[in-house]
Design an enzyme around this catalytic site. Structure first.
Site, short mmCIF file in Angstrom:
data_model
loop_
_atom_site.label_atom_id
_atom_site.label_comp_id
_atom_site.label_asym_id
_atom_site.label_seq_id
_atom_site.Cartn_x
_atom_site.Cartn_y
_atom_site.Cartn_z
N ASN A 3 -2.85 12.96 -3.28
CA ASN A 3 -4.03 13.41 -4.04
C ASN A 3 -4.45 14.82 -3.62
O ASN A 3 -4.75 15.67 -4.46
CB ASN A 3 -5.18 12.44 -3.86
CG ASN A 3 -5.13 11.27 -4.83
OD1 ASN A 3 -4.57 11.37 -5.92
ND2 ASN A 3 -5.72 10.15 -4.44
N HIS B 220 -5.50 14.76 -8.34
CA HIS B 220 -5.74 13.35 -8.68
C HIS B 220 -4.98 12.92 -9.93
O HIS B 220 -4.66 11.73 -10.08
CB HIS B 220 -7.24 13.12 -8.86
CG HIS B 220 -7.99 13.15 -7.56
ND1 HIS B 220 -8.07 12.07 -6.72
CD2 HIS B 220 -8.69 14.15 -6.96
CE1 HIS B 220 -8.79 12.38 -5.65
NE2 HIS B 220 -9.19 13.64 -5.77
N GLU C 140 -5.00 2.44 -3.85
CA GLU C 140 -3.53 2.46 -3.83
C GLU C 140 -2.95 1.14 -3.34
O GLU C 140 -1.77 1.08 -2.98
CB GLU C 140 -3.03 3.62 -2.96
CG GLU C 140 -3.31 3.47 -1.48
CD GLU C 140 -4.65 4.07 -1.06
OE1 GLU C 140 -4.77 4.46 0.11
OE2 GLU C 140 -5.56 4.15 -1.91
N ASP D 154 0.85 -1.17 0.00
CA ASP D 154 0.00 0.00 0.00
C ASP D 154 0.90 1.24 0.00
O ASP D 154 1.91 1.29 0.71
CB ASP D 154 -0.88 -0.02 1.25
CG ASP D 154 -1.97 1.03 1.20
OD1 ASP D 154 -3.13 0.64 1.00
OD2 ASP D 154 -1.67 2.23 1.38
#
Length: 348
Positions: free
Chosen positions: A228, A233, A263, A220
């Site tokens: 973000n 984004h 993610e 992750d």
């Protein structure tokens, strides 16, 4: 004709008689170097027969055993070429001719074994053909002309025909694969990163051989929401795509990478023990730290674990995902393990 039936024809008609042919010639020929080569060929052919007829069903498509057979075949041809170079004398060329006559059998084997990787099959075939050609040509370079032109013409025609056939088979396989890939890609691949998706992961995980040991990595991106929020984004998507490409490059020779969602990514490592998975995960973590992704310095947290055959897919994933959560709770940018397999202290 199916892949299975092609392999049965190849092994049944070709390989069953090879050990006897090699052994008979080894016993009757007086030249020690040629006798040694043919005895080596006898062992090679016997192992190939044993590989097909005795190998258990769950090992029929074992890549390591198939690779062992490939190495033995190429070694036989290489030893033949070396003997021709070192001990070239009248009469030795017959062993090179025998190897050359066996080339179509090996070509069929590689075409059948590597239907899903046709270029590997054609590469092995080309290597074998080159070695056989050298073994036949060396005596002529040394002045021992003990082959008549008709035999040379027959050998040349045989190889040209085989190469033409292989090219046709490879083109057909590539066409079929292109059609299948075009139909399957939207269903199995993530459109943003190009990695396989969760659906593909579930399909591939369900096909793991329970007789072997496999491993799983779940990773992750740390603080991805901040990326973000701070950069937009579009930049976040660039980070995901760049990390996916790097991840696929790092695990290409070990397994397959998947985008699990958001993610989070997963890496499935067939025929890989927990300790190896831990080393691979640590390598991925270091590479991400050392090299910015999409011009941003990021880190990843990772969980690893060995696949437990008594657990279902969801339970195995939860086991490793729990290790990932533990990595995040202990400061991120680290690898944690499910605890089912001991790992060295430097990987904790």
């Amino acid at each position: 004709m199916t892949r299975v039936s092609l392999r049965q024809v190849n092994q049944g008609i070709g390989l069953m008689i090879l050990p006897a042919i090699f052994l008979w010639n080894a016993l009757r020929l007086p030249i020690p170097a040629e006798r040694a080569l043919l005895l080596f060929g006898t062992v090679t052919a016997a192992l190939l027969c044993l590989d097909f007829f005795v190998r258990p069903a769950h090992l029929k498509n074992n890549q390591r055993l198939d690779t062992t057979g490939d190495i033995l075949i190429l070694c036989t041809a290489a030893v033949c070429a070396c003997i021709q170079w070192l001990y070239s004398q009248p009469g030795l060329t017959s062993s090179a001719v025998l190897l050359a006559l066996l080339a179509p059998t090996h070509f069929i084997r590689w075409t059948v074994l590597y239907t899903d990787r046709p270029r590997r099959g054609i590469g092995l075939s080309a290597a074998y053909l080159l070695l056989c050609t050298l073994a036949v040509a060396i005596p002529y370079l040394r002045g021992h002309l003990d082959l008549d032109p008709l035999t040379l013409l027959a050998l040349g025609s045989l190889h040209l025909f085989t190469i033409w056939n292989l090219r046709r088979v490879v083109r057909q396989i590539d066409t079929e694969h292109d059609g299948c890939d075009a139909a399957e890609r939207p269903a199995r691949h993530d459109p943003l990163t190009g990695l396989l998706n969760r659906r593909a992961f579930e399909t591939d995980a369900a096909q793991l051989d329970p007789a072997h040991r496999h491993s799983l990595i779940v990773l992750d991106i740390d603080r991805f929401k901040a990326i973000n929020d701070g950069h937009g984004h579009d930049v976040g998507d660039q980070v995901l795509a760049a990390l996916a490409a790097r991840l696929q490059g790092l695990v290409h020779f070990h397994g397959e990478a998947y985008r699990w969602g958001g993610e989070e990514f997963a890496v499935l490592l067939p025929d890989t023990m927990g300790l190896q998975a831990a080393e691979i995960a640590e390598t991925i973590r270091r590479r991400v730290v050392e090299h910015p992704v999409a011009e941003l310095s990021i880190t990843v947290s990772m969980g690893t674990g060995e696949w437990q055959p008594e657990l279902n897919l969801r339970e195995n994933f939860v086991l490793v995902d729990t290790a990932l959560r533990r990595a995040k709770e202990h400061g991120r940018n680290r690898v944690c393990h499910s605890g089912r397999v001991p790992v060295p202290a430097h990987l904790h």
